[in-house]
Design a protein around this motif. Structure first.
Motif: not given
Length: 340
Positions: A175-178, A183-186, A234-236, A243-246
């Motif tokens: 999921d592109t947004d996820a 990647h940015a936050q974690l 598991k999150f995926a 989903g989607p993530f948003r």
């Protein structure tokens, strides 16, 4: 205790060899095995140096659980890969249903290892206070390190593995947004995230309030073994279903707010709710046999029954597992319906 630790280290080393053959596909499992190796070596060093009491029953209980899970992991891996055939594991784990058993075992292993790690400081013998004439050799306090025994699961000789090696590749959530937020936050290689940190990330990013009941349900889905962490895989899997993530939290809350959602009820309780209801009545609940998964309980018409006019048609209550579209697509066309 030393025999137990040595056997567990050998089994864990065997698993690491197998996992590193498919490092890009099993990064979560590699991280758990690495954590296990570190903690087991710590126990071995403390015990061999006389720092850990041989009658530490709590530590022995955790070690026995760890050894049992490692044994089951090894047997499951061997079954899934036809005796550890190279390249077979990655293909096998692309099927979510087959991966789920390893996910559950790996999560259980991580929980036991974390508990043992937290317990160790309480079991270390305090160092006696030396007299003024005593010389303390701090470099010798742990004693000699015992050599790792050969792998115990299978007699096949395998190359040694550097247990500090990092798994290949970044976290992939499909999921592109996820992935961008993760990647940015974690971090791109954060394959495990503490549960409180993930909650803060979701709340701060998606701005969806979760009351305590919904938060408990979300943790049951993402961390069913209550390890305190959530794996990227598991999150995926969660995003595959919600989903989607948003929109994932909105979708999750919508399910928990639906009139057919009954949450934490067992199969027996669901049967009692439904057994006198007309055919076609159903409810959705958490699975009793697959933690964090969902199940559908419904009333099937009983063949050959013709009730009197005006009497509802009742039938047999059936329970089936609910799969995501991705998991269902991975099944063979002739696979039977998975009964709960």
């Amino acid at each position: 205790m030393m025999e137990l630790v040595s056997r567990s280290l050998s089994r864990n080393a065997e698993l690491l060899v197998v996992f590193f053959q498919e490092a890009a596909n099993v990064a979560d499992f590699i991280r758990v095995a690495q954590e296990t190796d570190v903690v087991l070596r710590k126990v071995r060093d403390l015990f061999s140096g006389g720092k850990l009491s041989p009658d530490s029953s709590d530590a022995v209980a955790y070690l026995e659980k760890i050894d049992s899970v490692l044994s089951e992991l090894g047997q499951t891996l061997s079954q899934l890969t036809d005796g550890y055939l190279p390249g077979r594991l990655g293909t096998t784990l692309s099927n979510p249903n087959r991966r789920r058993k390893l996910d559950q075992l790996s999560s259980s292993l991580r929980g036991e290892v974390s508990s043992l790690r937290d317990l160790l400081p309480l079991l270390v013998r305090p160092r006696p206070t030396p007299g003024p004439e005593a010389a303390v050799d701090s470099g010798a306090q742990y004693g000699p390190v015992l050599p790792l025994q050969p792998a115990a699961l299978h007699p096949v000789r395998r190359p040694s593995v550097d247990c500090t090696q990092e798994p290949a590749g970044d976290v992939q959530l499909h999921d592109t947004d996820a992935e961008e937020v993760w990647h940015a936050q974690l971090g791109p290689t954060a394959f495990f995230v503490p549960w409180p940190r993930l909650v803060r990330l979701l709340s701060g990013t998606l701005h969806v309030p979760l009351p305590p009941g919904h938060l408990r349900a979300l943790r049951h889905v993402l961390d069913s073994s209550n390890t305190g962490s959530v794996s990227a895989s598991k999150f995926a899997e969660f995003l595959d279903g919600f989903g989607p993530f948003r929109a994932c939290l909105d979708n999750f809350v919508a399910v928990l707010s639906a009139p057919w959602w009954h949450g934490f009820v067992s199969a027996d309780e669901a049967k009692k709710f439904l057994e006198m209801q007309p055919a076609g009545t159903y409810l959705v609940r958490f699975s009793s046999t697959n933690l964090g998964q969902f199940a559908l309980s419904f009333v099937q018409p009983s063949a050959g029954l013709q009730p009197p006019a005006g009497v509802p048609v009742v039938g047999r209550v059936t329970h089936v597992k609910i799969k995501t579209a991705a998991a269902a697509a991975a099944d063979a066309p002739d696979d039977p319906v998975a009964l709960e």
